[in-house]
Design an enzyme around this catalytic site. Structure first.
Site, PDB file in Angstrom:
ATOM      1  N   GLU A  77       0.547  -1.030  -0.179  1.00 59.54           N
ATOM      2  CA  GLU A  77      -0.030   0.343   0.633  1.00 59.54           C
ATOM      3  C   GLU A  77       0.839   0.970   0.046  1.00 59.54           C
ATOM      4  OE1 GLU A  77      -2.072  -1.452   3.477  1.00 59.54           O
ATOM      5  OE2 GLU A  77      -3.981  -1.587   2.277  1.00 59.54           O
TER       6      GLU A  77
ATOM      7  N   GLU B   6      -4.033  -9.715   3.281  1.00 55.45           N
ATOM      8  CA  GLU B   6      -4.817  -8.944   4.622  1.00 55.45           C
ATOM      9  C   GLU B   6      -6.213 -10.367   4.378  1.00 55.45           C
ATOM     10  OE1 GLU B   6      -3.117  -6.966   2.575  1.00 55.45           O
ATOM     11  OE2 GLU B   6      -2.898  -5.680   3.895  1.00 55.45           O
TER      12      GLU B   6
END
Lengths: 409, 722
Positions: free
Chosen positions: B115, B137
């Site tokens: 990210e 995730e």
């Protein structure tokens, strides 16, 4: 005077609405899907009325003016499912343009009064940020042949035409706008909307919006004076003034007085009204808050488009055997300042009785929901002031008007 | 924490290097340092021409702070939401910084690391096969909440972002990550990385489009379209439906939230999309599933693949040569795994032909890999050359470890050990691959019981990552350490348990199977029996699994257990479902999949198996239970048996319970494993106990939590420890 009663009365048991968010990206409710705006309210009915049994609801009738995209595919039924209402509850979305929210109330009331059904949730929704006005197309404006045959001009031109014909000046409409802002701010400050407002929260219960965010406190006639007329340009260069003047040959030219500050705000919001028979209320131990006395819808001259409220109101008053003087409160949708001023002068409504808590100029007009919102504001205000009768009315695209008269119980 | 270095040409290199941790994470210290760094970048902008974001660690950036994420609950929602919005606003500032920015990815960039990289304008990674890039995730019950969903959707399109990156949590090697579109450039070595990043900045110093994210350019369209694009809208309704199909009806929140955030985000502006992502992230992070999955798939797994269970004081030993007795399905599979890890393997069976057949198993797997372009022929030949098939025990000479993998028969096992022991050194570790036979008993057959240990592999060996290590009464600590070493050397996950019949996994697995069969006996519809298991999160349903194991093996195991109980003078409690299995085998001749007929029919034309209509005819009586109860029966009967294993000392740690349950016997992954399921049940262990009591009242005494468990719950002590 008293209005006649019916064997099957339609009672209002509750009215709820979301706060109104600015209807554009960046507005607080832009991130909230329209189904969520409605389902939050549908769930809240049960929260606020523990003895309410959603299984008794026959139908959910929701106004929505731009029923495409996020609002498409019968949002009434879909949001009922999202809210977890029993699958036996049906849902229908309707569209009577700006009158949709009140139309849903009226249709629900008529069905209850007919004795055919027991309980209906009426209301409306519009997320103008997510589904901009006009995205649904339609022949009225988008089909040249239709527009030519029916003398179409945009509503703003009609509003300016009303002001022109009525001799309402720019200062008059701006003064009305300031009054709307002041009254709305006062209503919020005094908690007059507290009973109806259901804050919008996210899936974690975190607050997204708990107030009408369109209000501009401190607005003055002077501060508004700098705003340029919104419809002068399209009136002139879009040719619409010429079309209007073809229909109104006695008018010299149109005085463009309306702008963003004295027209209704573009916002997101939803409202619901729980309407039922006397019996269903008894069965559930709910206390009725108001009775729907009468209602009316009319067609009116379509080019000026926005003169329907007065004839609709007269029609509803006549059905109820009442006069405008019997009305303790009148709520008119402030689509444009001139529309409200026209109604006030036609029905001779004292200033203090008209939109005592402001209106759509200050707080916005989420198209499909507004009719239900102002009906709720009306009921709340009758309760707060101890008034008896109230009238809610809206002008409607295509040249229509709608009105509903309620009696506080 | 973030070193700021500006060169004479106005290029800034930011080197992230958390002084308090081995890897960089998005913790409080990072946020503060990152904010200060952005302030400085902004204030010195006039003298800055570009920015390199680099790492001072072996990895680039590890992502979220799982230690803090595992503990957040619904009451923390507001704080967590603000915290994640805060981090995102920093990443957004970096993205909107009006100079070219480039991420120099020297090592793993997972989750928050990726990210951070996506918030730069360009990404260059070292093409190192050990580097992993991806969004894991979802495997922790979360979503990439620091802009991962929003940016990958905008960069790649909704479908590609979901399928290639988000829904499965794929981890890619850098070359593949580039092919899948989130990395722009590769360099061959670490030494080339910063020069390449620098060169990119030099080349793009004046390039207007290099200093802005594509989605911040007016008119940018998300590739593949959004719900308002008719071509995309035509396929959209199948997205959620296919997701449910993939989840087999199991209620797993993370992939659903990811899909929702991706599609909803595509309909609004970047900042709103980002906030929607934060809301879903907050919901997942504060919910129970992420707590469970972080516990199992991060912390428990980390401790098992680390040193946590390994007795200390013994040097790590590397196995060079291993001997395997029995070249059947298990032996052949173990041989393959050992050879893949670079060990020399002696694969012994009674005949040379059998042994060759065992080696052929490896050849088949490797040929498939070569055929798919995943392996070179040289590599395949090298692995195969390590395996020596033989019928002669003498060939076992020189092995470090002996793994016996013959049929589950104590006498046979004793015989093959005796034969092998003649040829192997006294230092050779003695392992038995058994799924049920008590190790202490088997150890009696060898002269060195302290060197004897159980290594329970799971089938198919090349796919199943778990190995259950079973300590016999006399197994030494050093033997345990060596067993953990070999399991880790072949890159499998060890759990360590004490001896008992069925140890931990087989014993608990048996209760699941029995529960499914019990419901057949109670007259439930077989389809519902199966579907309630998959909807409850089990990867495979019980009757299908029983067919795989075979009904007769189940009977055999039960008979062995009864024999042993009789010898010990104990009476075993009657087994639920035994009667059904008896009728299936004896009356209807349906022994399981290998026999061609069990609870399912196995069409010979290769079409999918179907439930045998005879089940409904002979057993189904129209009994209907709530699906939620049926799901709970599976999970509870297994969890209760797990609790007994803890009570009896078979299990001494919850990591083994959780990971063994999930990786060995298919306990629903979203629960975090049987121990986590009990302790993180709504209302905690006491809530679990109450629900078990409810089930006992409705479905039988076997659900009644015993006094030990009731006391553990009441005292608040949890399952293990004081």
């Amino acid at each position: 005077m008293s209005a006649p009663t019916s064997a099957n009365e339609a009672f209002i048991y509750d009215v709820l609405r979301t706060p109104r968010g600015k209807g554009k990206p960046g507005g607080s409710l832009y991130e909230v899907k329209p189904v969520e705006l409605v389902s939050g309210l549908l769930k809240e009915i049960a929260e606020r009325n523990p003895s309410y049994d959603p299984g008794r609801v026959d139908d959910v009738v929701l106004g929505c003016v731009t029923p495409v995209g996020d609002q498409g595919a019968d949002i009434a039924k879909i949001s009922s499912m999202v809210a977890g209402l029993p699958e036996s509850v049906a849902g229908v979305q309707l569209n009577r343009f700006c009158g949709s929210g009140l139309e849903s109330v009226n249709q629900a009331a008529a069905r209850i009064r007919s004795g055919m059904e027991d309980m209906i949730i009426a209301g409306g929704v519009e997320s103008m940020s997510r589904v901009p006005m006009g995205t649904d197309g339609g022949a009225m404006a988008m089909d040249p042949q239709t527009a030519l045959d029916t003398n179409f001009v945009p509503q703003g031109i009609g509003a300016d035409l009303i002001a022109t014909i009525d001799g309402v000046s720019r200062e008059d409409v701006d003064r009305f706008a300031v009054r709307s802002q002041e009254r709305a701010a006062r209503a919020w400050d005094e908690g007059r909307f507290a009973k109806s407002i259901v804050p919008v929260k996210d899936r974690n219960g975190l607050m997204i919006l708990d107030h009408d965010e369109y209000i501009r406190r401190g607005t003055t006639v002077e501060s508004l004076s700098s705003l340029k007329p919104a419809f002068a340009m399209i009136g002139e260069h879009g040719g619409f003034d010429s079309v209007a003047l073809e229909v109104y040959p006695n008018v010299d030219s149109i005085d463009h007085v309306h702008h963003a500050g004295n027209s209704s705000g573009i916002v997101d919001g939803a409202a619901v009204v729980l309407i039922g028979s006397e019996q269903v209320g008894k069965d559930m131990g709910l206390t009725p808050r108001a009775r729907i006395v009468s209602m009316a819808v009319v067609g009116s001259e379509p080019t000026i488009m926005l003169t329907g409220p007065a004839p609709a109101s007269r029609k509803a008053l006549a059905k109820a055997g009442l006069t405008a003087e019997d009305m303790d409160i009148v709520e008119i949708n402030e689509a444009f300042a001139s529309v409200a001023l026209r109604l006030q002068s036609e029905l001779n409504i004292p200033d203090e009785k008209l939109n005592p808590n402001g209106g759509a100029i200050a707080m916005g007009h989420p198209l499909g929901a507004t009719g239900a919102i102002i009906l709720g504001t009306l009921v709340d205000e009758l309760e707060r002031t101890g008034g008896r009768y109230g009238l809610a009315t809206l002008c409607i695209g295509g040249g229509m008007g709608i009105a509903t008269i309620v009696e506080r119980i | 924490m973030i070193n700021f270095e500006k060169d004479n040409d106005g290029f800034v290199t930011l080197t992230i290097d958390d002084p308090n941790a081995g890897a960089n994470t998005m913790n409080q210290a990072f946020s503060e340092s990152f904010a200060a760094t952005l302030d400085r970048l902004e204030s010195e902008k006039d003298s800055i021409n570009g920015v390199i974001v680099a790492s001072g660690k072996k990895t680039f950036f590890a992502g979220g702070d799982l230690k803090s994420l595992i503990s957040v609950g619904p009451d923390d929602a507001q704080r967590l939401f603000e915290q994640v919005e805060g981090i995102k606003s920093l990443l957004r500032r970096l993205e909107k910084y009006d100079r070219p920015t480039v991420a120099a990815i020297n090592g793993a960039a997972l989750g928050g690391g990726l990210e951070l990289a996506l918030a730069c304008h360009h990404r260059i990674a070292v093409d190192d096969n050990k580097t992993e890039i991806g969004f894991p995730e979802v495997t922790l019950g979360l979503l990439p909440g620091a802009g991962g969903v929003t940016r990958s959707v905008r960069k790649l399109g909704i479908a590609a972002a979901l399928v290639d990156w988000l829904l499965q949590g794929q981890r890619y090697k850098p070359a593949k990550a580039k092919e899948k579109g989130l990395i722009e450039d590769l360099v061959a070595t670490r030494e080339e990385l910063l020069p390449a990043a620098h060169a990119w900045l030099v080349a793009n110093k004046e390039n207007e489009s290099a200093r802005v994210a594509p989605w911040d350019v007016k008119g940018y369209k998300i590739p593949g379209g959004t719900p308002s694009t008719p071509a995309f809208a035509a396929n959209l309704p199948a997205f959620p439906a296919n997701l449910r199909k993939q989840l087999k009806g199991a209620d797993i929140p993370a992939p659903k939230a990811i899909m929702a955030a991706a599609v909803e985000g595509a309909q609004v502006d970047f900042d709103t999309a980002s906030r929607i992502e934060s809301r879903y992230f907050t919901e997942l992070a504060t919910g129970p599933t992420s707590t469970n999955m972080i516990q199992a798939f991060f912390f428990d797994l980390q401790s098992l693949t680390g040193e946590a269970l390994r007795p200390s004081g013994f040097d790590k030993r590397k196995v060079a040569k291993v001997g395997i007795l029995g070249a059947g399905m298990m032996g052949a599979g173990i041989a393959y795994e050992c050879a893949r890890a670079g060990m020399e393997v002696v694969l012994k069976d009674v005949t040379q032909a059998n042994a060759e057949k065992g080696k052929a198993h490896s050849e088949k797997i490797l040929n498939k890999a070569v055929g798919r372009g995943r392996m070179t022929e040289e590599k395949r030949d090298g692995i195969l050359a390590l395996i020596t098939p033989t019928e002669s025990a003498a060939d076992l000479a020189g092995i470090d470890v002996l793994i016996e993998a013959v049929f589950e028969d104590a006498d046979l096992k004793a015989k093959v050990f005796a034969e092998a022991l003649e040829f192997i050194s006294d230092d050779c570790l003695l392992c038995s691959n058994t799924s049920t036979l008590p190790i202490t008993g088997l150890a009696r057959n060898v002269p060195r019981p302290s060197d004897f240990i159980g290594l329970h592999f799971f089938s198919p060996v090349d796919k199943m990552k778990l190995v259950e290590i079973i300590k016999g009464e006399q197994t030494s600590e050093e033997t345990v350490a060596r067993a953990i070493d070999i399991v880790q050397q072949i890159r499998k996950i060890p759990i360590v348990v004490n001896d008992s019949r069925g140890f931990y996994t087989s014993r608990v697995f048996g209760t699941l199977i029995s529960e499914g069969v019990a419901m057949v006996g109670e007259g439930c519809d077989p389809v519902t029996i199966e579907r309630s298991a998959t909807q409850g999160g089990f990867p495979a349903p019980p009757l299908a699994m029983l067919d795989e194991v075979s009904l007769t093996l189940t009977q055999h195991i039960r008979a062995e257990a009864e024999k042993a109980a009789q010898a010990a003078g104990i009476e075993l409690p009657s087994e639920v479902g035994a009667e059904v299995i008896g009728r299936m085998v004896n009356e209807f001749g349906r022994k399981g999949r290998a026999a061609g007929a069990g609870f399912y029919d196995y069409p010979t034309d290769g079409s999918p198996k179907t439930l045998w209509p005879g089940i409904r005819e002979h057993f189904t009586t129209g009994t209907q239970y709530p699906i939620a109860d049926m799901e709970d029966r599976y999970r509870f009967i297994m969890a209760l048996e797990t609790a007994k294993c803890i009570q009896e000392g078979v299990l001494t740690d919850t990591a083994s319970a959780n990971i063994g349950g999930i990786f060995g016997i298919g306990f629903p992954p979203a629960t975090g494993g049987p121990a986590q399921y009990m302790t993180n049940y709504a209302g905690g262990l006491s809530g679990f106990v109450s629900r078990a009591q409810e089930l006992a009242a409705k479905y039988g005494d076997r659900f009644e939590p015993n006094a030990w468990l009731v006391e553990r719950a009441a005292s608040g002590k949890g399952l293990i420890g004081d």
